[in-house]
Write an enzyme that holds these catalytic residues in place. Structure first.
Site, mmCIF file in Angstrom:
data_model
loop_
_atom_site.group_PDB
_atom_site.id
_atom_site.type_symbol
_atom_site.label_atom_id
_atom_site.label_comp_id
_atom_site.label_asym_id
_atom_site.label_seq_id
_atom_site.Cartn_x
_atom_site.Cartn_y
_atom_site.Cartn_z
ATOM 1 N N ILE A 1 49.433 -120.229 -15.441
ATOM 2 C CA ILE A 1 48.091 -120.139 -16.015
ATOM 3 C C ILE A 1 47.518 -118.741 -15.798
ATOM 4 C CG2 ILE A 1 45.793 -121.178 -16.122
ATOM 5 C CD1 ILE A 1 48.317 -122.946 -17.028
ATOM 6 N N GLU B 1 52.685 -117.556 -24.817
ATOM 7 C CA GLU B 1 52.140 -118.175 -26.043
ATOM 8 C C GLU B 1 53.269 -118.624 -26.973
ATOM 9 O OE1 GLU B 1 48.488 -117.290 -27.682
ATOM 10 O OE2 GLU B 1 47.629 -116.476 -25.845
HETATM 11 N N1 CAA Z 1 48.429 -127.003 -36.225
HETATM 12 C C1 CAA Z 1 47.999 -128.296 -36.246
HETATM 13 N N2 CAA Z 1 48.783 -129.316 -35.844
HETATM 14 C C2 CAA Z 1 50.029 -129.024 -35.435
HETATM 15 C C3 CAA Z 1 50.521 -127.713 -35.416
HETATM 16 C C4 CAA Z 1 49.663 -126.683 -35.844
HETATM 17 N N3 CAA Z 1 50.069 -125.413 -35.850
HETATM 18 N N4 CAA Z 1 51.792 -127.731 -34.960
HETATM 19 C C5 CAA Z 1 52.090 -129.012 -34.711
HETATM 20 N N5 CAA Z 1 51.008 -129.793 -35.004
HETATM 21 C C6 CAA Z 1 50.924 -131.253 -34.932
HETATM 22 C C7 CAA Z 1 51.927 -131.857 -35.886
HETATM 23 O O1 CAA Z 1 51.387 -131.984 -37.172
HETATM 24 C C8 CAA Z 1 52.217 -133.187 -35.267
HETATM 25 O O2 CAA Z 1 51.144 -134.053 -35.568
HETATM 26 P P1 CAA Z 1 51.414 -135.553 -36.122
HETATM 27 O O3 CAA Z 1 52.194 -136.255 -35.080
HETATM 28 O O4 CAA Z 1 50.048 -136.097 -36.301
HETATM 29 O O5 CAA Z 1 52.191 -135.379 -37.374
HETATM 30 C C9 CAA Z 1 52.131 -132.885 -33.772
HETATM 31 O O6 CAA Z 1 51.339 -131.700 -33.641
HETATM 32 C C10 CAA Z 1 53.469 -132.660 -33.133
HETATM 33 O O7 CAA Z 1 54.096 -131.604 -33.813
HETATM 34 P P2 CAA Z 1 55.653 -131.312 -33.685
HETATM 35 O O8 CAA Z 1 56.420 -132.599 -33.905
HETATM 36 O O9 CAA Z 1 55.979 -130.145 -34.533
HETATM 37 O O10 CAA Z 1 55.744 -130.963 -32.139
HETATM 38 P P3 CAA Z 1 56.993 -130.598 -31.248
HETATM 39 O O11 CAA Z 1 56.958 -131.409 -30.025
HETATM 40 O O12 CAA Z 1 58.252 -130.560 -32.072
HETATM 41 O O13 CAA Z 1 56.617 -129.082 -30.756
HETATM 42 C C11 CAA Z 1 56.480 -126.712 -30.869
HETATM 43 C C12 CAA Z 1 56.455 -128.053 -31.607
HETATM 44 C C13 CAA Z 1 56.178 -125.693 -31.950
HETATM 45 C C14 CAA Z 1 57.845 -126.405 -30.256
HETATM 46 C C15 CAA Z 1 55.379 -126.675 -29.779
HETATM 47 O O14 CAA Z 1 55.688 -127.550 -28.696
HETATM 48 C C16 CAA Z 1 55.147 -125.295 -29.224
HETATM 49 O O15 CAA Z 1 54.451 -124.478 -29.823
HETATM 50 N N6 CAA Z 1 55.730 -124.987 -28.034
HETATM 51 C C17 CAA Z 1 55.457 -123.743 -27.349
HETATM 52 C C18 CAA Z 1 54.318 -123.936 -26.395
HETATM 53 C C19 CAA Z 1 53.543 -122.654 -26.161
HETATM 54 O O16 CAA Z 1 53.355 -121.843 -27.043
HETATM 55 N N7 CAA Z 1 53.083 -122.504 -24.944
HETATM 56 C C20 CAA Z 1 52.278 -121.387 -24.634
HETATM 57 C C21 CAA Z 1 51.485 -121.655 -23.422
HETATM 58 S S1 CAA Z 1 49.985 -120.772 -23.394
HETATM 59 C C22 CAA Z 1 50.335 -119.254 -22.780
HETATM 60 O O17 CAA Z 1 51.447 -118.824 -22.705
HETATM 61 C C23 CAA Z 1 49.126 -118.512 -22.449
HETATM 62 C C24 CAA Z 1 49.231 -117.318 -21.615
HETATM 63 O O18 CAA Z 1 49.809 -117.274 -20.570
HETATM 64 C C25 CAA Z 1 48.502 -116.131 -22.025
#
Ligand code: CAA
Length: 387
Positions: free
Chosen positions: A163, A370
């Site tokens: 975090i 991210e």
């Molecule tokens: N906008 C709106 N809804 C979305 C969406 C989007 N961009 N992407 C997915 N969803 C919704 C889908 O529509 C789906 O909804 P329904 O069930 O109602 O249809 C639901 O979310 C699940 O979607 P997926 O089946 O595509 O989800 P998944 O489990 O296959 O995961 C993933 C997809 C893209 C791999 C996602 O898990 C992901 O982005 N993972 C990476 C996580 C990440 O970026 N972490 C960063 C942490 S924060 C950070 O790093 C901050 C920092 O230190 C500065």
């Protein structure tokens, strides 16, 4: 209307150019001088925060109605880019304030927005984003932090990891499972305050870069929050988390562009000063070709980032694709450009007497957080194959 009148040119407005110059001036005087120290000591650069806050660059995206600067997504990206050019750790102040507050802006109630955006705009509080967990990184929906309803409250238990700005932030957007049978549709978002009983923090992670930005675990041990601290409706937290990242991946792209620009600027100065074989090494074509590639990749990354920022501002349907593409492309470019900058400085580049090795270490995280660049490619491919 004549074509030349209708076409304002494919360029930044004068206002955006002025914002860039203003941020650059503040950063040259009051942020860059602390960058090496923040990296060396691993301390949060309070002086840089104070300078950004005094100039209203600490959370520029907060709307005017909450006392914020009301910067649009492109202006915010330019602020982050310019801060990152001087100090990547400090650029996480505006970037993570946007990340932490975006769920509220996208889905929070009016009362919740007013209560929590106002102190962030004033610079009295920062906001972090708690999605990842020890066993739920790329697979964010696999989180196990649990929120259970108890009367008018929710009680949260779990561990959030990686975090950014944990401990220095006053407020946290926490994603937690409210229905364990529904996977991503059983996740909800809450605002948690640092002072809520049961909130504590792990030891700061010992990282390769962005050392002036604390990264810690957040422990939630029976944290009781009133039901009105839920952001949006129950079960919509995962969608809010993903929509947030669509917007904020653009800010990481901007951070990468800024880090790369800092490295290119430094390397450009060095090769004109450094003499070998009786002339500045900038006179050698091998060096010129490296510089040209660095500049070309950087500008391509910047253009893609700004195109994505425009989509973020308008909320275009293809933001998911553009946010992922900009973050992925710009961070890969930043890694290459900063590595080449170290190469151009030779042995000097490998030492802490020059800033480029810090920039190379700082650039690496932009390929990871991210969403790793592998996740960005998953996101892009799914969008391409969608319809
Ligand atoms: N906008 C709106 N809804 C979305 C969406 C989007 N961009 N992407 C997915 N969803 C919704 C889908 O529509 C789906 O909804 P329904 O069930 O109602 O249809 C639901 O979310 C699940 O979607 P997926 O089946 O595509 O989800 P998944 O489990 O296959 O995961 C993933 C997809 C893209 C791999 C996602 O898990 C992901 O982005 N993972 C990476 C996580 C990440 O970026 N972490 C960063 C942490 S924060 C950070 O790093 C901050 C920092 O230190 C500065």
């Amino acid at each position: 209307m004549a074509a030349e009148q209708a076409f304002d040119g494919y360029r930044l407005t004068d206002e955006l150019q002025a914002i860039r110059e203003a941020v650059r001036e503040v950063c040259a005087a009051k942020v860059a001088p602390h960058a090496a120290e923040a990296d060396e000591t691993g301390e949060f650069p309070k002086a840089s925060f104070d300078a950004l806050r005094a100039a209203d660059f600490h959370a520029p995206h907060i709307p005017v109605e909450y006392g914020g600067a009301g910067a649009d997504a492109l202006a915010t990206a330019i602020v982050i880019e310019e801060v990152a050019r001087a100090c990547a750790s400090s650029s996480l102040i505006p970037a993570v304030n946007k990340l932490g507050t975006m769920p509220l802006i996208l889905a929070g109630s009016a009362a919740l927005r007013r209560k929590y955006l106002t102190p962030v705009a004033a610079g009295d509080a920062m906001f972090s984003y708690c999605l990842s967990e020890p066993e739920a990184g790329s697979d964010a929906a696999a989180m196990t932090t649990r929120a259970v309803r108890d009367g008018d409250d929710w009680v949260l238990n779990g561990v959030k990891r990686w975090i950014t700005n944990a401990g220095v932030s006053e407020f946290y957007t926490v994603f937690a499972v409210t229905d364990p049978t529904a996977r991503s549709r059983g996740i909800s978002a809450f605002v948690v305050e640092k002072s809520d009983p049961g909130v504590s923090f792990g030891a700061p992670e010992k990282k390769l870069g962005i050392k002036g930005s604390p990264t810690r675990e957040v422990y939630l041990d029976g944290v009781r929050v009133p039901a009105d601290r839920m952001i949006g409706a129950e079960g919509t937290g995962f969608a809010t988390a993903m929509q947030t990242l669509d917007h904020t991946r653009v800010t990481i792209a901007a951070q990468a562009v800024g880090i790369a620009q800092g490295a290119l600027d430094h390397a450009k100065g060095y090769v004109q000063e450094r003499r070998q074989f009786g002339k500045p090494i900038a006179d050698f074509q091998g060096i010129q070709f490296m510089l040209a590639d660095m500049g070309m990749k950087l500008e391509a990354a910047r253009q893609l980032t700004y195109a994505a920022a425009g989509r973020s501002e308008r909320g275009d349907a293809d933001l998911t694709y553009f946010g992922a593409a900009a973050k992925c492309f710009a961070s890969d470019a930043a890694m290459e450009i900063t590595t080449d900058a170290v190469q151009l400085l030779g042995g000097y580049g490998y030492t802490r007497d020059y800033p480029v090795e810090r920039m190379m270490r700082d650039a690496k995280i932009t390929q990871i957080y991210e969403g790793t660049n592998q996740v960005q490619r998953i996101v892009m491919a799914r969008q391409l194959l969608k319809g």
